[in-house]
Design an enzyme around this catalytic site. Structure first.
Site, PDB file in Angstrom:
ATOM      1  N   LYS A 293       2.315  -3.115   7.440  1.00 47.63           N
ATOM      2  CA  LYS A 293       2.335  -3.428   5.409  1.00 47.63           C
ATOM      3  C   LYS A 293       3.738  -3.158   5.649  1.00 47.63           C
ATOM      4  O   LYS A 293       4.600  -3.844   4.338  1.00 47.63           O
ATOM      5  CB  LYS A 293       2.076  -2.316   4.746  1.00 47.63           C
ATOM      6  CG  LYS A 293       0.405  -3.665   5.182  1.00 47.63           C
ATOM      7  CD  LYS A 293      -0.249  -4.839   4.583  1.00 47.63           C
ATOM      8  CE  LYS A 293       0.566  -4.655   2.692  1.00 47.63           C
ATOM      9  NZ  LYS A 293       0.376  -6.491   1.895  1.00 47.63           N
TER      10      LYS A 293
ATOM     11  N   TYR B  14      -1.702  -0.955  11.206  1.00 49.93           N
ATOM     12  CA  TYR B  14      -1.481  -1.558   9.239  1.00 49.93           C
ATOM     13  C   TYR B  14      -0.548  -0.940   8.705  1.00 49.93           C
ATOM     14  O   TYR B  14      -0.035  -1.781   8.156  1.00 49.93           O
ATOM     15  CB  TYR B  14      -2.971  -1.048   8.995  1.00 49.93           C
ATOM     16  CG  TYR B  14      -3.120  -1.147   7.676  1.00 49.93           C
ATOM     17  CD1 TYR B  14      -3.770  -2.732   6.429  1.00 49.93           C
ATOM     18  CD2 TYR B  14      -3.137   0.087   6.713  1.00 49.93           C
ATOM     19  CE1 TYR B  14      -3.544  -2.958   5.781  1.00 49.93           C
ATOM     20  CE2 TYR B  14      -3.395  -0.730   5.083  1.00 49.93           C
ATOM     21  CZ  TYR B  14      -2.884  -1.969   4.675  1.00 49.93           C
ATOM     22  OH  TYR B  14      -3.262  -1.494   3.235  1.00 49.93           O
TER      23      TYR B  14
ATOM     24  N   THR C  80       0.936  -1.239  -0.274  1.00 50.65           N
ATOM     25  CA  THR C  80       0.007   0.107   0.604  1.00 50.65           C
ATOM     26  C   THR C  80       1.251   1.361   0.260  1.00 50.65           C
ATOM     27  O   THR C  80       2.268   0.877   0.374  1.00 50.65           O
ATOM     28  CB  THR C  80      -0.833  -0.096   1.122  1.00 50.65           C
ATOM     29  OG1 THR C  80      -1.555   1.265   1.398  1.00 50.65           O
ATOM     30  CG2 THR C  80       0.214  -0.333   2.480  1.00 50.65           C
ATOM     31  N   ASP C  81       0.013   1.993  -0.847  1.00 50.24           N
ATOM     32  CA  ASP C  81       0.688   3.184  -0.584  1.00 50.24           C
ATOM     33  C   ASP C  81       0.970   4.243   1.367  1.00 50.24           C
ATOM     34  O   ASP C  81       1.563   5.420   1.213  1.00 50.24           O
ATOM     35  CB  ASP C  81      -0.343   4.813  -1.581  1.00 50.24           C
ATOM     36  CG  ASP C  81      -0.653   5.050  -1.299  1.00 50.24           C
ATOM     37  OD1 ASP C  81      -1.990   4.738  -0.431  1.00 50.24           O
ATOM     38  OD2 ASP C  81      -1.150   5.923  -1.109  1.00 50.24           O
ATOM     39  N   GLU C  82       0.289   3.444   2.075  1.00 46.94           N
ATOM     40  CA  GLU C  82       0.318   3.998   2.992  1.00 46.94           C
ATOM     41  C   GLU C  82       1.693   4.324   3.932  1.00 46.94           C
ATOM     42  O   GLU C  82       2.240   4.678   5.407  1.00 46.94           O
ATOM     43  CB  GLU C  82      -1.467   3.518   4.124  1.00 46.94           C
ATOM     44  CG  GLU C  82      -2.336   3.846   3.659  1.00 46.94           C
ATOM     45  CD  GLU C  82      -3.242   3.353   4.270  1.00 46.94           C
ATOM     46  OE1 GLU C  82      -3.207   3.121   5.803  1.00 46.94           O
ATOM     47  OE2 GLU C  82      -4.444   2.878   3.944  1.00 46.94           O
TER      48      GLU C  82
HETATM   49  P1  NAD Z   1      -9.664  -7.558   2.249  1.00 46.30           P
HETATM   50  O1  NAD Z   1      -9.802  -7.491   3.280  1.00 46.30           O
HETATM   51  O2  NAD Z   1     -10.673  -7.249   1.334  1.00 46.30           O
HETATM   52  O3  NAD Z   1      -8.743  -8.986   1.711  1.00 46.30           O
HETATM   53  C1  NAD Z   1      -7.973  -9.447   2.330  1.00 46.30           C
HETATM   54  C2  NAD Z   1      -7.723 -10.905   2.027  1.00 46.30           C
HETATM   55  O4  NAD Z   1      -7.459 -11.789   2.744  1.00 46.30           O
HETATM   56  C3  NAD Z   1      -9.499 -11.327   3.162  1.00 46.30           C
HETATM   57  O5  NAD Z   1      -9.461 -12.742   1.981  1.00 46.30           O
HETATM   58  C4  NAD Z   1      -8.474 -12.549   3.617  1.00 46.30           C
HETATM   59  O6  NAD Z   1      -9.050 -13.578   3.925  1.00 46.30           O
HETATM   60  C5  NAD Z   1      -7.114 -12.853   3.594  1.00 46.30           C
HETATM   61  N1  NAD Z   1      -6.582 -13.648   4.481  1.00 46.30           N
HETATM   62  C6  NAD Z   1      -6.443 -12.485   5.920  1.00 46.30           C
HETATM   63  N2  NAD Z   1      -6.093 -13.346   6.797  1.00 46.30           N
HETATM   64  C7  NAD Z   1      -5.264 -13.965   6.502  1.00 46.30           C
HETATM   65  C8  NAD Z   1      -4.406 -15.497   6.570  1.00 46.30           C
HETATM   66  N3  NAD Z   1      -3.621 -14.696   8.315  1.00 46.30           N
HETATM   67  N4  NAD Z   1      -4.200 -16.404   5.653  1.00 46.30           N
HETATM   68  C9  NAD Z   1      -4.527 -16.197   4.232  1.00 46.30           C
HETATM   69  N5  NAD Z   1      -5.298 -15.341   3.597  1.00 46.30           N
HETATM   70  C10 NAD Z   1      -5.726 -14.698   4.881  1.00 46.30           C
HETATM   71  O7  NAD Z   1      -8.159  -6.586   1.235  1.00 46.30           O
HETATM   72  P2  NAD Z   1      -7.858  -5.706  -0.067  1.00 46.30           P
HETATM   73  O8  NAD Z   1      -8.377  -4.590   0.355  1.00 46.30           O
HETATM   74  O9  NAD Z   1      -8.310  -6.627  -0.661  1.00 46.30           O
HETATM   75  O10 NAD Z   1      -6.465  -6.100   0.121  1.00 46.30           O
HETATM   76  C11 NAD Z   1      -5.457  -7.339  -0.499  1.00 46.30           C
HETATM   77  C12 NAD Z   1      -4.120  -7.040  -0.641  1.00 46.30           C
HETATM   78  O11 NAD Z   1      -3.985  -5.121  -1.554  1.00 46.30           O
HETATM   79  C13 NAD Z   1      -3.814  -6.287   0.800  1.00 46.30           C
HETATM   80  O12 NAD Z   1      -2.465  -6.695   1.063  1.00 46.30           O
HETATM   81  C14 NAD Z   1      -3.356  -5.004   1.104  1.00 46.30           C
HETATM   82  O13 NAD Z   1      -2.853  -4.438   2.286  1.00 46.30           O
HETATM   83  C15 NAD Z   1      -3.344  -4.331  -0.078  1.00 46.30           C
HETATM   84  N6  NAD Z   1      -3.502  -2.609  -0.691  1.00 46.30           N
HETATM   85  C16 NAD Z   1      -5.337  -2.523  -0.862  1.00 46.30           C
HETATM   86  C17 NAD Z   1      -5.587  -1.445  -1.145  1.00 46.30           C
HETATM   87  C18 NAD Z   1      -7.020  -0.998  -0.707  1.00 46.30           C
HETATM   88  O14 NAD Z   1      -7.817  -0.140  -0.967  1.00 46.30           O
HETATM   89  N7  NAD Z   1      -7.592  -1.549  -0.286  1.00 46.30           N
HETATM   90  C19 NAD Z   1      -4.748  -0.314  -1.227  1.00 46.30           C
HETATM   91  C20 NAD Z   1      -3.730  -0.581  -2.188  1.00 46.30           C
HETATM   92  C21 NAD Z   1      -2.837  -1.570  -0.866  1.00 46.30           C
END
Ligand code: NAD
Length: 363
Positions: free
Chosen positions: A165, A161, A135-137
């Site tokens: 990350k 969080y 993430t950009d965070e």
């Molecule tokens: P989300 O919370 O919607 O999904 C996370 C998934 O990971 C879920 O399906 C959950 O069941 C699974 N999970 C959690 N813990 C687990 C574990 N210990 N073992 C196996 N599976 C597990 O998250 P998202 O929004 O889809 O984000 C996905 C990735 O992208 C993350 O790494 C997040 O940091 C990154 N990200 C998200 C955003 C955003 O805006 N949502 C932006 C940039 C980066």
């Protein structure tokens, strides 16, 4: 070439978009490993669940034995690692789970990937990639109004969080430098779009508004985020996983900087246009906006410089904020069943009742 792509966290918001893209738009085989926490929802993958190129395993990335077995049996050419605890508010209420999954889980996965990579032939090693999605965070708060995060911006995470990350990004780089594991990393801005869990700002606002509930906005709502439509992100991720240069980091963003208050007002005006009723005798959906005490450590502004993605991998977002937010609101209006099952918890009850070891082809 047909790749075998192991996706972690594929039942989440972005992971499910990646899997829908991979199964609908490419020939690659996909193994989805997901623990199915509250954020994992197999109903987001119904359209791909019968595809013979798709397999699901319910497992925790912290489980070293399960990871070893998954690598050994699926024999991936690529790993796209998205599994994480992802909600900032939850990380303030309970940080340990974030350290556990995001830092320990990532490290367990890196170790499984390292052992597997060591067992590959030279030709297979040439192809193998471990793509860590971040993430950009991790970069913290931007100071000047014109500043942008680049791939060399120093890390300065603010929340449990983003700190977890950031730690996981450092682990991935260490496995590249120390062990020679072939990795690529992406850091992306805020995503929005279909299948977004309703605790996050955009779906929360849409669903609360439809029920006539308050639309809570932190502080004055003047925090700026750079919004990217999730399907644009999924396309970018597959490009980086398959074409990115080893050891490199790529920032992904939508060039859509918006204050939170403007995002909420935009959603309200779309609902005024698209919904034929107004709950609780309000005149317009904007009347439901309520300002609440700001989140501790809340960063003021994030914005991404995605020049490297554009110049080196020829990727640009296809959606503007205007087109993407309209599609998103329309999707939530047309998919009330998905929302209802999340809101009443039945998306989790069903998984307990049914077969959970696989969806689609067997692992
Ligand atoms: P989300 O919370 O919607 O999904 C996370 C998934 O990971 C879920 O399906 C959950 O069941 C699974 N999970 C959690 N813990 C687990 C574990 N210990 N073992 C196996 N599976 C597990 O998250 P998202 O929004 O889809 O984000 C996905 C990735 O992208 C993350 O790494 C997040 O940091 C990154 N990200 C998200 C955003 C955003 O805006 N949502 C932006 C940039 C980066």
């Amino acid at each position: 070439m047909r790749y075998r792509i192991l996706v972690t966290g594929g039942a989440g918001f972005i992971g499910s978009a990646v899997i829908r893209y991979l199964t609908n738009e490419t020939d690659h085989e996909v193994l989805n490993i997901d623990k199915l926490t509250y954020a994992g929802n197999l109903e987001s993958l119904l359209e791909v669940s019968a595809n013979p190129r798709y397999t699901f395993i319910q497992a925790d990335i912290c489980d070293a034995e399960a990871m070893k077995q998954a690598f050994g049996e699926f024999k991936p050419t690529h790993v796209m690692h998205l599994a994480a605890e992802s909600h900032v508010d939850r990380s303030i209420d309970g940080p340990l789970e974030f350290v556990n999954t995001n830092v320990m889980g990532t490290t367990v996965l890196l170790e499984a990937a390292r052992a597997y990579y060591a067992s590959l032939s030279e030709d297979a090693q040439e192809v193998f990639r471990f793509h860590h999605i971040s993430t950009d965070e991790v970069y913290g708060d931007l100071e000047g109004p014109e500043d942008l995060f680049t791939e060399t911006t120093p890390y300065a995470p603010s929340s449990p969080y983003s700190a977890s990350k950031a730690a996981s990004d450092h682990m991935v780089r260490a496995w590249y430098r120390t062990f020679g594991l072939p990795v690529v990393i992406t850091n992306c801005s805020n995503n929005y779009g279909p299948y977004h869990f309703p605790e996050k700002l955009i779906p929360l606002v849409i669903l609360n508004a439809l029920e006539g509930k308050p639309l809570p906005i932190y502080g004055k709502g003047d925090q700026v985020r750079d919004w990217l439509y999730v399907e644009d992100h999924a396309r970018a991720l597959v490009k980086v996983a398959t074409e990115g240069v080893l050891g490199e980091t790529y920032n992904i963003g939508g060039h859509n900087e918006k204050q939170n208050i403007d995002v909420v007002k935009k959603i309200c005006s779309l609902l005024d246009e698209l919904v034929g009723y107004k709950p609780n005798s309000i005149e317009k959906f904007e009347d439901l906006i309520t300002f609440v005490t700001d989140r501790p450590g809340h960063d003021q502004r994030y914005a991404i410089d995605a020049t490297k993605m554009s110049n080196e991998l020829n990727w640009q977002p296809q959606e503007t904020f205007e087109s993407g937010i309209r599609k998103t609101v329309e999707w939530y209006l047309a998919n009330q069943g998905w929302c209802q099952n999340v809101q009443d918890g039945s998306y989790q009850r069903e998984r307990l009742g049914g077969s959970q070891d696989s969806q689609g082809g067997e692992a």
